[in-house]
Design a protein around this motif. Sequence first.
Motif, PDB file in Angstrom:
ATOM      1  N   LYS A 109      41.781  42.762  48.040  1.00 59.80           N
ATOM      2  CA  LYS A 109      41.787  43.591  46.829  1.00 59.80           C
ATOM      3  C   LYS A 109      40.915  44.824  47.026  1.00 59.80           C
ATOM      4  O   LYS A 109      41.298  45.942  46.666  1.00 59.80           O
ATOM      5  CB  LYS A 109      41.292  42.795  45.618  1.00 59.80           C
ATOM      6  CG  LYS A 109      41.398  43.573  44.303  1.00 59.80           C
ATOM      7  CD  LYS A 109      40.586  42.955  43.193  1.00 59.80           C
ATOM      8  CE  LYS A 109      39.118  43.254  43.324  1.00 59.80           C
ATOM      9  NZ  LYS A 109      38.790  44.706  43.115  1.00 59.80           N
ATOM     10  N   ASP A 113      41.913  48.739  46.910  1.00 62.09           N
ATOM     11  CA  ASP A 113      41.221  49.677  46.024  1.00 62.09           C
ATOM     12  C   ASP A 113      40.800  50.943  46.768  1.00 62.09           C
ATOM     13  O   ASP A 113      41.016  52.065  46.291  1.00 62.09           O
ATOM     14  CB  ASP A 113      39.980  49.020  45.416  1.00 62.09           C
ATOM     15  CG  ASP A 113      40.326  47.916  44.423  1.00 62.09           C
ATOM     16  OD1 ASP A 113      41.483  47.868  43.959  1.00 62.09           O
ATOM     17  OD2 ASP A 113      39.427  47.102  44.119  1.00 62.09           O
ATOM     18  N   TYR A 134      47.193  45.188  49.041  1.00 60.03           N
ATOM     19  CA  TYR A 134      47.387  44.428  47.805  1.00 60.03           C
ATOM     20  C   TYR A 134      48.408  43.308  48.007  1.00 60.03           C
ATOM     21  O   TYR A 134      48.246  42.200  47.471  1.00 60.03           O
ATOM     22  CB  TYR A 134      47.848  45.350  46.682  1.00 60.03           C
ATOM     23  CG  TYR A 134      46.768  46.218  46.086  1.00 60.03           C
ATOM     24  CD1 TYR A 134      45.532  45.686  45.725  1.00 60.03           C
ATOM     25  CD2 TYR A 134      46.986  47.575  45.863  1.00 60.03           C
ATOM     26  CE1 TYR A 134      44.546  46.486  45.163  1.00 60.03           C
ATOM     27  CE2 TYR A 134      46.004  48.384  45.297  1.00 60.03           C
ATOM     28  CZ  TYR A 134      44.785  47.833  44.952  1.00 60.03           C
ATOM     29  OH  TYR A 134      43.803  48.629  44.388  1.00 60.03           O
ATOM     30  N   GLY A 137      46.773  40.509  49.708  1.00 56.48           N
ATOM     31  CA  GLY A 137      45.936  39.804  48.746  1.00 56.48           C
ATOM     32  C   GLY A 137      46.759  38.916  47.831  1.00 56.48           C
ATOM     33  O   GLY A 137      46.341  37.804  47.486  1.00 56.48           O
ATOM     34  N   TRP A 138      47.939  39.395  47.445  1.00 57.59           N
ATOM     35  CA  TRP A 138      48.808  38.631  46.546  1.00 57.59           C
ATOM     36  C   TRP A 138      49.295  37.354  47.222  1.00 57.59           C
ATOM     37  O   TRP A 138      49.387  36.296  46.587  1.00 57.59           O
ATOM     38  CB  TRP A 138      49.977  39.499  46.116  1.00 57.59           C
ATOM     39  CG  TRP A 138      50.631  39.049  44.845  1.00 57.59           C
ATOM     40  CD1 TRP A 138      51.917  38.626  44.681  1.00 57.59           C
ATOM     41  CD2 TRP A 138      50.030  38.967  43.545  1.00 57.59           C
ATOM     42  NE1 TRP A 138      52.153  38.290  43.374  1.00 57.59           N
ATOM     43  CE2 TRP A 138      51.011  38.491  42.653  1.00 57.59           C
ATOM     44  CE3 TRP A 138      48.760  39.255  43.055  1.00 57.59           C
ATOM     45  CZ2 TRP A 138      50.762  38.285  41.300  1.00 57.59           C
ATOM     46  CZ3 TRP A 138      48.501  39.057  41.709  1.00 57.59           C
ATOM     47  CH2 TRP A 138      49.495  38.578  40.849  1.00 57.59           C
ATOM     48  N   LYS A 151      42.366  36.852  40.697  1.00 55.28           N
ATOM     49  CA  LYS A 151      43.815  37.038  40.811  1.00 55.28           C
ATOM     50  C   LYS A 151      44.315  38.015  39.749  1.00 55.28           C
ATOM     51  O   LYS A 151      45.167  38.866  40.023  1.00 55.28           O
ATOM     52  CB  LYS A 151      44.517  35.689  40.675  1.00 55.28           C
ATOM     53  CG  LYS A 151      46.012  35.730  40.976  1.00 55.28           C
ATOM     54  CD  LYS A 151      46.585  34.320  41.025  1.00 55.28           C
ATOM     55  CE  LYS A 151      48.042  34.322  41.470  1.00 55.28           C
ATOM     56  NZ  LYS A 151      48.574  32.943  41.621  1.00 55.28           N
ATOM     57  N   LYS A 153      42.517  40.396  38.335  1.00 52.23           N
ATOM     58  CA  LYS A 153      42.016  41.726  38.690  1.00 52.23           C
ATOM     59  C   LYS A 153      42.866  42.338  39.797  1.00 52.23           C
ATOM     60  O   LYS A 153      43.129  43.550  39.793  1.00 52.23           O
ATOM     61  CB  LYS A 153      40.561  41.616  39.144  1.00 52.23           C
ATOM     62  CG  LYS A 153      39.866  42.959  39.311  1.00 52.23           C
ATOM     63  CD  LYS A 153      39.663  43.665  37.990  1.00 52.23           C
ATOM     64  CE  LYS A 153      38.845  44.933  38.153  1.00 52.23           C
ATOM     65  NZ  LYS A 153      38.709  45.674  36.878  1.00 52.23           N
ATOM     66  N   LEU A 154      43.293  41.513  40.733  1.00 50.97           N
ATOM     67  CA  LEU A 154      44.186  41.991  41.785  1.00 50.97           C
ATOM     68  C   LEU A 154      45.490  42.502  41.180  1.00 50.97           C
ATOM     69  O   LEU A 154      45.979  43.580  41.546  1.00 50.97           O
ATOM     70  CB  LEU A 154      44.471  40.861  42.776  1.00 50.97           C
ATOM     71  CG  LEU A 154      45.541  41.133  43.841  1.00 50.97           C
ATOM     72  CD1 LEU A 154      45.119  42.268  44.766  1.00 50.97           C
ATOM     73  CD2 LEU A 154      45.821  39.862  44.651  1.00 50.97           C
ATOM     74  N   ASN A 157      44.843  45.916  39.413  1.00 56.03           N
ATOM     75  CA  ASN A 157      44.683  47.061  40.312  1.00 56.03           C
ATOM     76  C   ASN A 157      45.961  47.371  41.080  1.00 56.03           C
ATOM     77  O   ASN A 157      46.264  48.536  41.354  1.00 56.03           O
ATOM     78  CB  ASN A 157      43.524  46.804  41.270  1.00 56.03           C
ATOM     79  CG  ASN A 157      42.182  46.820  40.560  1.00 56.03           C
ATOM     80  OD1 ASN A 157      42.126  46.841  39.333  1.00 56.03           O
ATOM     81  ND2 ASN A 157      41.100  46.791  41.315  1.00 56.03           N
ATOM     82  N   PHE A 158      46.709  46.330  41.431  1.00 57.76           N
ATOM     83  CA  PHE A 158      47.986  46.530  42.121  1.00 57.76           C
ATOM     84  C   PHE A 158      48.958  47.272  41.201  1.00 57.76           C
ATOM     85  O   PHE A 158      49.681  48.181  41.627  1.00 57.76           O
ATOM     86  CB  PHE A 158      48.552  45.175  42.536  1.00 57.76           C
ATOM     87  CG  PHE A 158      49.639  45.231  43.579  1.00 57.76           C
ATOM     88  CD1 PHE A 158      50.060  46.431  44.142  1.00 57.76           C
ATOM     89  CD2 PHE A 158      50.252  44.059  44.013  1.00 57.76           C
ATOM     90  CE1 PHE A 158      51.062  46.470  45.109  1.00 57.76           C
ATOM     91  CE2 PHE A 158      51.252  44.085  44.970  1.00 57.76           C
ATOM     92  CZ  PHE A 158      51.658  45.290  45.513  1.00 57.76           C
TER      93      PHE A 158
END
Length: 219
Positions: A109, A113, A134, A137-138, A151, A153-154, A157-158
């Motif tokens: 994440k 960013d 991202y 991260g997912w 999760k 927050k990811l 931001n995604f």
Amino acid sequence: MKEAGMYDDMVQCMKERVQTTPVLSNEERDLLSVAYGNAVGSRLSAWRTVSSAEQKAPDGSDDHQQAATWLRERVETEMKGLCGDVLSLLDRLLEGDNIDDEAQVFYYKMKGDYYRYLAEITEGEHKAMAKTSYEQGWVAAKPLKATNPLKLKLALNFSLLHYEILKRTDSACTLAREAFDTAVTELDGIPDPVERKYSTDIMHQLRDNLTLWQIAKRK
């Protein structure tokens, strides 16, 4: 720029910490995020202000234009240096032994960013790198509960990357809606009131963004 300087020493400390031992505790991860987040965030805010002033400079005001351009380029250079540093540190951390799911999500994440910030101020491959980070991260976040704050927050931001940088409103709305709808059905199952509040706050941001984006689509 004074605000950014307050965190530069903290950035240096965390940089040395990661270079010494590429394994961080939860508290150290938070310190890494706070240090670079504030150092880069204050500069990004300054860049936006100066860029706006540069574009709005009246005709014939060469001195103002040159001053704004000089300052924007200076801030860009500082931002590129900080983002480059933290991205290298994150790669080092992701190569560490026994890294758990939450740590992977946290670092991917962060990578997304900082590539997203770079994509805002420069041209190049940063958009694609942000999207890839991202996405990684997912994938790493799949074992985590839908209400997990990290999760959520990811997802937040995604979705911002899709809307603000990639200009894909439909994708941003889909991602935000799915993250919100899935989490809301599990919200009552969070026993920790602090975690529940944190998750709820992020869900409110997802919902608010989704509402604004849907209104913008209809205009």
